[in-house]
Structure formats: C-alpha cells, structure tokens
Scaffold this active site. Structure first.
Site, PDB file in Angstrom:
ATOM      1  N   HIS A 115       3.952  19.546 -25.713  1.00  0.00           N
ATOM      2  CA  HIS A 115       3.676  20.026 -27.070  1.00  0.00           C
ATOM      3  C   HIS A 115       2.397  20.858 -27.156  1.00  0.00           C
ATOM      4  O   HIS A 115       2.305  21.767 -27.972  1.00  0.00           O
ATOM      5  CB  HIS A 115       3.584  18.838 -28.040  1.00  0.00           C
ATOM      6  CG  HIS A 115       2.546  17.842 -27.648  1.00  0.00           C
ATOM      7  ND1 HIS A 115       2.781  16.874 -26.678  1.00  0.00           N
ATOM      8  CD2 HIS A 115       1.274  17.660 -28.056  1.00  0.00           C
ATOM      9  CE1 HIS A 115       1.691  16.138 -26.519  1.00  0.00           C
ATOM     10  NE2 HIS A 115       0.765  16.589 -27.345  1.00  0.00           N
ATOM     11  N   CYS A 174       0.562  22.879 -19.873  1.00  0.00           N
ATOM     12  CA  CYS A 174       0.188  21.778 -20.747  1.00  0.00           C
ATOM     13  C   CYS A 174      -1.199  22.114 -21.272  1.00  0.00           C
ATOM     14  O   CYS A 174      -1.674  23.240 -21.077  1.00  0.00           O
ATOM     15  CB  CYS A 174       0.258  20.420 -20.049  1.00  0.00           C
ATOM     16  SG  CYS A 174      -0.970  20.077 -18.774  1.00  0.00           S
ATOM     17  N   GLY A 232      -3.241  21.857 -17.823  1.00  0.00           N
ATOM     18  CA  GLY A 232      -2.543  22.220 -16.595  1.00  0.00           C
ATOM     19  C   GLY A 232      -2.667  21.151 -15.529  1.00  0.00           C
ATOM     20  O   GLY A 232      -1.932  21.160 -14.544  1.00  0.00           O
ATOM     21  N   GLY A 252      -2.276  17.641 -15.759  1.00  0.00           N
ATOM     22  CA  GLY A 252      -1.231  16.614 -15.760  1.00  0.00           C
ATOM     23  C   GLY A 252       0.067  17.099 -15.154  1.00  0.00           C
ATOM     24  O   GLY A 252       0.659  16.423 -14.307  1.00  0.00           O
ATOM     25  N   HIS A 305      -1.904  31.801   0.631  1.00  0.00           N
ATOM     26  CA  HIS A 305      -2.297  30.766   1.597  1.00  0.00           C
ATOM     27  C   HIS A 305      -1.449  29.505   1.532  1.00  0.00           C
ATOM     28  O   HIS A 305      -1.331  28.797   2.526  1.00  0.00           O
ATOM     29  CB  HIS A 305      -3.765  30.384   1.385  1.00  0.00           C
ATOM     30  CG  HIS A 305      -4.707  31.477   1.760  1.00  0.00           C
ATOM     31  ND1 HIS A 305      -6.040  31.252   2.001  1.00  0.00           N
ATOM     32  CD2 HIS A 305      -4.535  32.811   1.934  1.00  0.00           C
ATOM     33  CE1 HIS A 305      -6.641  32.383   2.299  1.00  0.00           C
ATOM     34  NE2 HIS A 305      -5.743  33.349   2.265  1.00  0.00           N
ATOM     35  N   ARG A 311      -5.046  25.141 -23.299  1.00  0.00           N
ATOM     36  CA  ARG A 311      -6.327  24.899 -23.978  1.00  0.00           C
ATOM     37  C   ARG A 311      -7.503  25.434 -23.168  1.00  0.00           C
ATOM     38  O   ARG A 311      -8.639  25.384 -23.627  1.00  0.00           O
ATOM     39  CB  ARG A 311      -6.514  23.409 -24.233  1.00  0.00           C
ATOM     40  CG  ARG A 311      -5.518  22.840 -25.213  1.00  0.00           C
ATOM     41  CD  ARG A 311      -5.703  21.361 -25.407  1.00  0.00           C
ATOM     42  NE  ARG A 311      -4.732  20.843 -26.361  1.00  0.00           N
ATOM     43  CZ  ARG A 311      -4.316  19.590 -26.382  1.00  0.00           C
ATOM     44  NH1 ARG A 311      -4.799  18.712 -25.516  1.00  0.00           N
ATOM     45  NH2 ARG A 311      -3.429  19.199 -27.276  1.00  0.00           N
ATOM     46  N   ARG A 353      -1.127  31.687  10.253  1.00  0.00           N
ATOM     47  CA  ARG A 353      -1.767  30.370  10.355  1.00  0.00           C
ATOM     48  C   ARG A 353      -1.472  29.474   9.152  1.00  0.00           C
ATOM     49  O   ARG A 353      -1.542  28.259   9.238  1.00  0.00           O
ATOM     50  CB  ARG A 353      -3.285  30.533  10.516  1.00  0.00           C
ATOM     51  CG  ARG A 353      -4.000  31.034   9.290  1.00  0.00           C
ATOM     52  CD  ARG A 353      -5.499  31.228   9.561  1.00  0.00           C
ATOM     53  NE  ARG A 353      -6.260  31.449   8.368  1.00  0.00           N
ATOM     54  CZ  ARG A 353      -6.481  32.629   7.793  1.00  0.00           C
ATOM     55  NH1 ARG A 353      -5.971  33.716   8.339  1.00  0.00           N
ATOM     56  NH2 ARG A 353      -7.200  32.725   6.705  1.00  0.00           N
TER      57      ARG A 353
END
Length: 146
Positions: free
Chosen positions: A9, A64, A67, A69, A97, A108, A131
């Site tokens: 939300h 979210c 970000g 969670g 990478h 937010r 690599r």
C-alpha cells in the site's frame, strides 16, 4: 520484455505510474498486486513476484515504503536475486556484477523521477559475466525452492 511488478500500500501510486512508464517503453507488465492502496502485507506480493520471476526467467520490480522489506522477502527464494537500489549506479552495478533479476525501490525514499531513472538504468545494464559468473552461481541456489 515481460516484467513482473508488485508493491504494498505504501507504494501503490508509484507502482501505477511505473507500470505506465514501462508500458510506454514497450514492456509487457504482469502486476501481482496490490491492486489498491488499502493496508496490506508486502510479503504476499514480494513472494508472488519472486516466484513468478524465477519460474518464468524474467525480471521483476518490487516497491514498498523503503524497499527493504520486499528485498528481504524476495531473496528468500532460490534463484531470486533482488537488489535494493537507491541510485542509478546501484541499479547498474546490481546487473553488471550480480545479474539481479528483481529491482527493489522505496517509494518513501526516492522520488518518482528517481524511481524511473533507476528503473531505466537497471533495464539498460548488462551482466558482465567473467569473474562475476562464479560469484553469482555461488549464491544462486541458496534459499527456498519456488
């Protein structure tokens, strides 16, 4: 390109704007929800997105409030490589990478213009292999099966 997208939300409005932005760029969007800005639980949507990304071998974007969670949940699944990105540089490096297949952003934390530029940088980057291939393989099989 098919891209899964999901949010809670706290990022519903940003997700809706980002969906249009991605569609205008020619991408096919599969929205796993939430489909309204009423309170909900981000693990439901992050799980659905991670499972779809791994199952279908495509990319996904999770939003979210912070970000954090959604990235924590998504990374619980084997084959999901979710990267929390705050800048274009983070986004580019997460692909170059780490071959990230899920971009996580905070509604937010970043402005909508920043979220769009982060997303564009992420989609435009290419895995450098070399690599980095062995390193990605080392953690690719860690986590819960989809």
């Amino acid at each position: 390109m098919k891209i899964y997208i999901g949010c809670d939300h706290a990022a519903f409005e940003e997700k809706e704007i980002l969906k249009k932005f991605l569609t205008d760029l020619g991408h096919q969007i599969d929205d796993v929800g939430t489909h309204e800005n009423s309170r909900c639980d981000y693990p439901d949507y992050a799980s659905a997105l991670a499972k779809g990304v791994v199952r279908d071998g495509v990319k996904g974007i999770l939003l979210c409030g912070s970000g954090i969670g959604v990235s924590m949940v998504a990374n619980r699944y084997k084959g999901a490589r979710a990267a929390l990105c705050r800048t274009e540089k983070d986004a580019t490096l997460s692909i170059e990478h780490n071959n990230a297949n899920i971009l996580c952003v905070g509604a937010r934390i970043n402005t909508m213009d920043e979220i769009k530029s982060i997303t564009k940088a992420w989609l435009g980057a290419e895995f450098q292999e070399g690599r980095h291939t062995d390193r990605v393989a080392m953690f690719n099989d860690i986590g819960e099966d989809v």
